[in-house]
Design a protein around this motif. Structure first.
Motif, PDB file in Angstrom:
ATOM      1  N   ASN A 128       0.874  -1.163   0.000  1.00  0.00           N
ATOM      2  CA  ASN A 128       0.000   0.000   0.000  1.00  0.00           C
ATOM      3  C   ASN A 128       0.917   1.220   0.000  1.00  0.00           C
ATOM      4  O   ASN A 128       1.375   1.660   1.050  1.00  0.00           O
ATOM      5  N   TRP A 160       2.864   0.441   3.447  1.00  0.00           N
ATOM      6  CA  TRP A 160       3.506  -0.806   3.831  1.00  0.00           C
ATOM      7  C   TRP A 160       3.783  -1.605   2.566  1.00  0.00           C
ATOM      8  O   TRP A 160       3.190  -1.362   1.513  1.00  0.00           O
ATOM      9  N   VAL A 162       6.482  -1.651   7.553  1.00  0.00           N
ATOM     10  CA  VAL A 162       5.228  -0.949   7.796  1.00  0.00           C
ATOM     11  C   VAL A 162       5.542   0.445   8.300  1.00  0.00           C
ATOM     12  O   VAL A 162       6.229   0.609   9.304  1.00  0.00           O
ATOM     13  N   HIS A 208      -2.095  -3.181   9.276  1.00  0.00           N
ATOM     14  CA  HIS A 208      -1.294  -3.311   8.066  1.00  0.00           C
ATOM     15  C   HIS A 208      -0.595  -4.680   8.003  1.00  0.00           C
ATOM     16  O   HIS A 208      -0.456  -5.266   6.923  1.00  0.00           O
TER      17      HIS A 208
END
Length: 347
Positions: free
Chosen positions: A211, A220, A244, A258
């Protein structure tokens, strides 16, 4: 087999929808159970995480001592950034030496070498002050991961190997293989043509294992993964490591959303594949580095009814002298173990 497969796919899709719509940043064990995920924090005893069942056998202790660096002068990343004027001078001197060695600097340029040395050292010092006081948790987590990858990829001595097989890397101990390394060894054309090769490669429509680009969200990424590339009878185990951009240390006994996203998206992709269809359990190990310069290890598997997460405590990764780097290395290149088939072939 076919009767179990659809229920597995449906359950993973249900979890995927739930996790992707969850706005809570830290997920407690109770919250995960409410979502339908069995979660447990496990202890560390005698250098091993007490996973039960256990699907990943860590390598032996003290890997640094058994496999020392082949060249002790080779430069590796540093886990902790300690700023000093002497360090800045050394870095500046190394940079100038590189300029001379590559021909960028001539003998005439060397006349002003001392003045340039101090100016360059001052610039390094000023940049270091910014880095030291930066709150960029994304940089912290990514730098920790890169440090660990440096240790895995450093050239080392292995007295058990003949000289012609050197240099040796810690990553060579793993029976699983990184995707990029497999492609480099056998060639891209072979990878394209070997359709039966056991590789979980993302396809169009799969959820991304990252992401990175969405505004106002935490970044992350699963940086890489180890899988079994044996085309005939591959093991379903996978080891993934990610970073992350989020400070997990605020709630050390909870998983971040996450990290759970990383796991569920991986299982979502796996649910679409037929390569491991005969395996009831497809274990994965997530080695996660977070923005508070911490790390933890999570074993995940589907037991036929629900997704199970067993996670370690959050270990501090702030200093080379105290960080449990040996533990994280041993698990990153651990051996796949345990029964995963629908019918145990040994019985």
């Amino acid at each position: 087999m076919e009767s179990q497969r659809p229920s597995y796919c449906l359950e993973i899709r249900r979890l995927y929808r739930l996790i992707e719509s969850t706005s809570v940043e830290y997920l407690s064990v109770d919250h995960l159970r409410e979502l339908g995920i069995e979660a447990t924090q496990v202890d560390l005893a005698d250098g091993k995480l007490q996973f039960d069942p256990c699907f990943f056998q860590p390598q032996q202790h003290n890997l640094h001592e058994k496999y020392p660096l082949l060249d002790k002068t080779q430069k590796l990343r540093e886990l902790s950034f300690r700023l000093s004027w002497d360090r800045c001078l050394r870095q500046a001197a190394d940079e100038i030496a590189k300029w001379v060695r590559t021909g960028y600097w001539s003998a005439e340029d060397l006349k002003s070498g001392e003045e340039t040395l101090f100016k360059l050292a001052e610039n390094i010092f000023a940049w270091g002050q910014i880095v030291q006081h930066s709150d960029d948790v994304g940089t912290c987590s990514h730098e920790t991961l890169l440090y660990m990858e440096d240790l895995l990829g450093a050239e080392r001595v292995n007295l058990d190997l003949p000289l012609q097989d050197l240099p040796f890397y810690l990553s060579d101990l793993s029976p699983l293989t990184e995707g990029w390394r497999y492609v480099a060894e056998v060639g891209e054309e072979y990878v394209r043509n070997k359709l039966t090769m056991a590789r979980t490669k993302e396809r169009k429509g799969d959820p991304e294992l990252a992401n990175l680009y969405y505004p106002h969200k935490v970044r992350w990424r699963i940086e890489d993964r180890l899988e079994d590339f044996e085309p005939t009878d591959p093991k379903p185990h996978a080891i993934l490591w990610n970073w992350v951009e989020f400070a997990a240390g605020v709630a050390p006994q909870r998983l971040t959303i996450h990290e759970v996203q990383s796991i569920v998206r991986w299982f979502m992709i796996r649910a679409k594949r037929s390569t491991w269809r005969q395996h009831r359990i497809q274990p994965m190990l997530l080695v996660s580095y977070t923005g508070s310069k911490d790390g933890r290890i999570v074993q995940a598997y589907y037991d036929g009814k629900k997704l199970n997460l067993q996670f370690s405590a959050l270990f501090q990764m702030k200093d080379e002298k105290t960080a449990p780097t040996d533990l994280f290395l041993r698990y990153t290149i651990s051996n796949p173990i345990g029964h995963t088939l629908l019918v145990d072939k040994s019985s």
